[in-house]
Design a protein around this motif. Structure first.
Motif, PDB file in Angstrom:
ATOM      1  N   ASP A 134       0.826  -1.217   0.000  1.00 28.71           N
ATOM      2  CA  ASP A 134       0.000   0.000   0.000  1.00 28.71           C
ATOM      3  C   ASP A 134       0.855   1.261   0.000  1.00 28.71           C
ATOM      4  O   ASP A 134       0.307   2.374  -0.098  1.00 28.71           O
ATOM      5  CB  ASP A 134      -0.929   0.023   1.220  1.00 28.71           C
ATOM      6  N   SER A 135       2.159   1.125   0.125  1.00 30.78           N
ATOM      7  CA  SER A 135       3.054   2.278   0.119  1.00 30.78           C
ATOM      8  C   SER A 135       2.932   3.015  -1.206  1.00 30.78           C
ATOM      9  O   SER A 135       3.159   2.437  -2.278  1.00 30.78           O
ATOM     10  CB  SER A 135       4.507   1.837   0.342  1.00 30.78           C
ATOM     11  N   ALA A 136       2.555   4.284  -1.145  1.00 29.76           N
ATOM     12  CA  ALA A 136       2.278   5.077  -2.340  1.00 29.76           C
ATOM     13  C   ALA A 136       1.923   6.490  -1.888  1.00 29.76           C
ATOM     14  O   ALA A 136       1.919   6.793  -0.694  1.00 29.76           O
ATOM     15  CB  ALA A 136       1.110   4.476  -3.131  1.00 29.76           C
ATOM     16  N   VAL A 137       1.611   7.346  -2.863  1.00 31.51           N
ATOM     17  CA  VAL A 137       1.096   8.682  -2.551  1.00 31.51           C
ATOM     18  C   VAL A 137      -0.411   8.692  -2.841  1.00 31.51           C
ATOM     19  O   VAL A 137      -0.840   8.253  -3.914  1.00 31.51           O
ATOM     20  CB  VAL A 137       1.801   9.775  -3.381  1.00 31.51           C
ATOM     21  N   TYR A 138      -1.185   9.185  -1.892  1.00 34.12           N
ATOM     22  CA  TYR A 138      -2.641   9.196  -1.990  1.00 34.12           C
ATOM     23  C   TYR A 138      -3.136  10.629  -2.156  1.00 34.12           C
ATOM     24  O   TYR A 138      -2.731  11.528  -1.408  1.00 34.12           O
ATOM     25  CB  TYR A 138      -3.261   8.544  -0.748  1.00 34.12           C
ATOM     26  N   PHE A 139      -4.005  10.826  -3.157  1.00 31.03           N
ATOM     27  CA  PHE A 139      -4.538  12.150  -3.458  1.00 31.03           C
ATOM     28  C   PHE A 139      -6.048  12.152  -3.296  1.00 31.03           C
ATOM     29  O   PHE A 139      -6.741  11.309  -3.876  1.00 31.03           O
ATOM     30  CB  PHE A 139      -4.215  12.557  -4.899  1.00 31.03           C
ATOM     31  N   CYS A 140      -6.537  13.120  -2.544  1.00 35.14           N
ATOM     32  CA  CYS A 140      -7.969  13.379  -2.456  1.00 35.14           C
ATOM     33  C   CYS A 140      -8.313  14.400  -3.537  1.00 35.14           C
ATOM     34  O   CYS A 140      -7.520  15.319  -3.810  1.00 35.14           O
ATOM     35  CB  CYS A 140      -8.293  13.926  -1.066  1.00 35.14           C
ATOM     36  N   ALA A 141      -9.477  14.252  -4.162  1.00 37.52           N
ATOM     37  CA  ALA A 141      -9.835  15.155  -5.261  1.00 37.52           C
ATOM     38  C   ALA A 141     -11.341  15.327  -5.326  1.00 37.52           C
ATOM     39  O   ALA A 141     -12.098  14.501  -4.813  1.00 37.52           O
ATOM     40  CB  ALA A 141      -9.313  14.601  -6.591  1.00 37.52           C
ATOM     41  N   LEU A 142     -11.755  16.404  -5.973  1.00 34.92           N
ATOM     42  CA  LEU A 142     -13.180  16.629  -6.187  1.00 34.92           C
ATOM     43  C   LEU A 142     -13.413  17.149  -7.600  1.00 34.92           C
ATOM     44  O   LEU A 142     -12.526  17.737  -8.218  1.00 34.92           O
ATOM     45  CB  LEU A 142     -13.749  17.607  -5.156  1.00 34.92           C
ATOM     46  N   SER A 143     -14.617  16.913  -8.088  1.00 32.17           N
ATOM     47  CA  SER A 143     -15.060  17.569  -9.314  1.00 32.17           C
ATOM     48  C   SER A 143     -16.402  18.202  -9.018  1.00 32.17           C
ATOM     49  O   SER A 143     -17.282  17.577  -8.417  1.00 32.17           O
ATOM     50  CB  SER A 143     -15.149  16.594 -10.488  1.00 32.17           C
ATOM     51  N   GLY A 144     -16.525  19.467  -9.398  1.00 30.71           N
ATOM     52  CA  GLY A 144     -17.690  20.227  -9.004  1.00 30.71           C
ATOM     53  C   GLY A 144     -18.599  20.588 -10.153  1.00 30.71           C
ATOM     54  O   GLY A 144     -18.162  20.652 -11.300  1.00 30.71           O
ATOM     55  N   PRO A 145     -19.864  20.852  -9.860  1.00 25.95           N
ATOM     56  CA  PRO A 145     -20.799  21.237 -10.907  1.00 25.95           C
ATOM     57  C   PRO A 145     -20.455  22.581 -11.535  1.00 25.95           C
ATOM     58  O   PRO A 145     -20.867  22.853 -12.663  1.00 25.95           O
ATOM     59  CB  PRO A 145     -22.152  21.292 -10.176  1.00 25.95           C
ATOM     60  N   ASP A 146     -19.656  23.405 -10.850  1.00 26.58           N
ATOM     61  CA  ASP A 146     -19.316  24.713 -11.402  1.00 26.58           C
ATOM     62  C   ASP A 146     -18.415  24.606 -12.621  1.00 26.58           C
ATOM     63  O   ASP A 146     -18.349  25.524 -13.427  1.00 26.58           O
ATOM     64  CB  ASP A 146     -18.658  25.596 -10.335  1.00 26.58           C
ATOM     65  N   THR A 147     -17.709  23.478 -12.761  1.00 28.67           N
ATOM     66  CA  THR A 147     -16.860  23.261 -13.940  1.00 28.67           C
ATOM     67  C   THR A 147     -17.484  22.228 -14.870  1.00 28.67           C
ATOM     68  O   THR A 147     -16.802  21.707 -15.757  1.00 28.67           O
ATOM     69  CB  THR A 147     -15.457  22.784 -13.535  1.00 28.67           C
ATOM     70  N   GLY A 148     -18.773  21.941 -14.662  1.00 31.95           N
ATOM     71  CA  GLY A 148     -19.407  20.902 -15.466  1.00 31.95           C
ATOM     72  C   GLY A 148     -18.800  19.545 -15.217  1.00 31.95           C
ATOM     73  O   GLY A 148     -18.888  18.653 -16.063  1.00 31.95           O
ATOM     74  N   ARG A 149     -18.147  19.425 -14.058  1.00 36.76           N
ATOM     75  CA  ARG A 149     -17.451  18.179 -13.676  1.00 36.76           C
ATOM     76  C   ARG A 149     -16.375  17.815 -14.699  1.00 36.76           C
ATOM     77  O   ARG A 149     -16.049  16.640 -14.882  1.00 36.76           O
ATOM     78  CB  ARG A 149     -18.420  17.022 -13.442  1.00 36.76           C
ATOM     79  N   ARG A 150     -15.812  18.838 -15.410  1.00 38.33           N
ATOM     80  CA  ARG A 150     -14.778  18.564 -16.400  1.00 38.33           C
ATOM     81  C   ARG A 150     -13.411  18.440 -15.741  1.00 38.33           C
ATOM     82  O   ARG A 150     -12.528  17.786 -16.264  1.00 38.33           O
ATOM     83  CB  ARG A 150     -14.720  19.702 -17.421  1.00 38.33           C
ATOM     84  N   ALA A 151     -13.221  19.140 -14.605  1.00 45.19           N
ATOM     85  CA  ALA A 151     -11.900  19.242 -14.025  1.00 45.19           C
ATOM     86  C   ALA A 151     -11.884  18.645 -12.627  1.00 45.19           C
ATOM     87  O   ALA A 151     -12.839  18.784 -11.864  1.00 45.19           O
ATOM     88  CB  ALA A 151     -11.470  20.701 -13.957  1.00 45.19           C
TER      89      ALA A 151
END
Lengths: 117, 114
Positions: free
Chosen positions: B84-101
């Motif tokens: 499991d050793s690795a780098v973990y990233f939390c992320a979101l996509s929002g309706p304000d970007t049309g969930r594109r980003a």
């Protein structure tokens, strides 16, 4: 199915030069996004291409530009390179119109590491 | 604008220890939330996701629950392995970007010792 492939994997440029990075999307995907990941940071959204047109852009200057081709592959071009452009550039593909439960799921490539001297 | 804040690493644990990596977010509307993992020399891989409040995402023993009231999406695993050793990233996509980003946190490096 093939994943996302990027080339080159590593390259070194000098300040002021131009660079082109390439990406082949996963089979069945029609959308390509590009991200910049500086060392020790999370990726930052550069832009997305869908149907060969830019479909959203992050906070990056116009010297960052892109193309998407009819086969859905893509290029990222950066002009007038600056030292701060040194980063890992990630390409991700997805399938517009097949959002899974409202989420646009991305498949990432391993990246192109650019060093600007 | 949207933002994601993660606990700083590295997080060093012994094998079979319990893992928590904290993640909080700021977003307009109701974002979708993700955890991605990056192994050395590889691209980011989606670990799990949740698209609405109280949803629990789970995969490979990892879990995270979308908590709207605390704007959090903490990653947990009951018993970590060296793999499991690795780098973990939390992320979101929002309706304000049309969930594109996707908007990512800065990542948390996990090191699991045998």
């Amino acid at each position: 199915e093939t994943g996302v492939t990027q080339s080159p994997t590593h390259l070194i440029k000098t300040r002021g030069q131009q660079v082109t990075l390439r990406c082949s999307s996963q089979s069945g995907h029609n959308t390509v996004s590009w991200y910049q990941q500086a060392l020790g940071q999370g990726p930052q959204f550069i832009f997305q291409y869908y149907r060969e047109e830019e479909n959203g852009r992050g906070n990056f200057p116009p010297r960052f530009s892109g193309l998407q081709f009819p086969n859905y592959s893509s290029e990222l071009n950066v002009n007038a390179l600056e030292l701060d452009d040194s980063a890992l550039y990630l390409c991700a593909s997805s399938s517009m119109g097949q959002a899974f439960e409202g989420a646009n799921v991305l498949t990432f490539g391993a990246g192109s590491r650019l060093t600007v001297l | 604008g949207n933002s994601v804040t993660q606990m700083e690493g590295p997080v060093t644990l012994s094998e079979e220890a319990f893992l928590t990596i904290n993640c909080t977010y700021t977003a307009t509307g109701y974002p979708s939330l993700f955890w991605y993992v990056q192994y050395p020399g590889e691209g980011l891989q989606l670990l799990l996701k949740a698209t609405k409040a109280d949803d629990k995402g789970s995969n490979k023993g990892f879990e995270a629950t979308y908590r709207k009231e605390t704007t959090s999406f903490h990653l947990e695993k009951g018993s970590v392995q060296v793999s499991d050793s690795a780098v973990y990233f939390c992320a979101l996509s929002g309706p304000d970007t049309g969930r594109r980003a996707l908007t990512f946190g800065s990542g948390t490096r996990l090191q699991v010792q045998p």
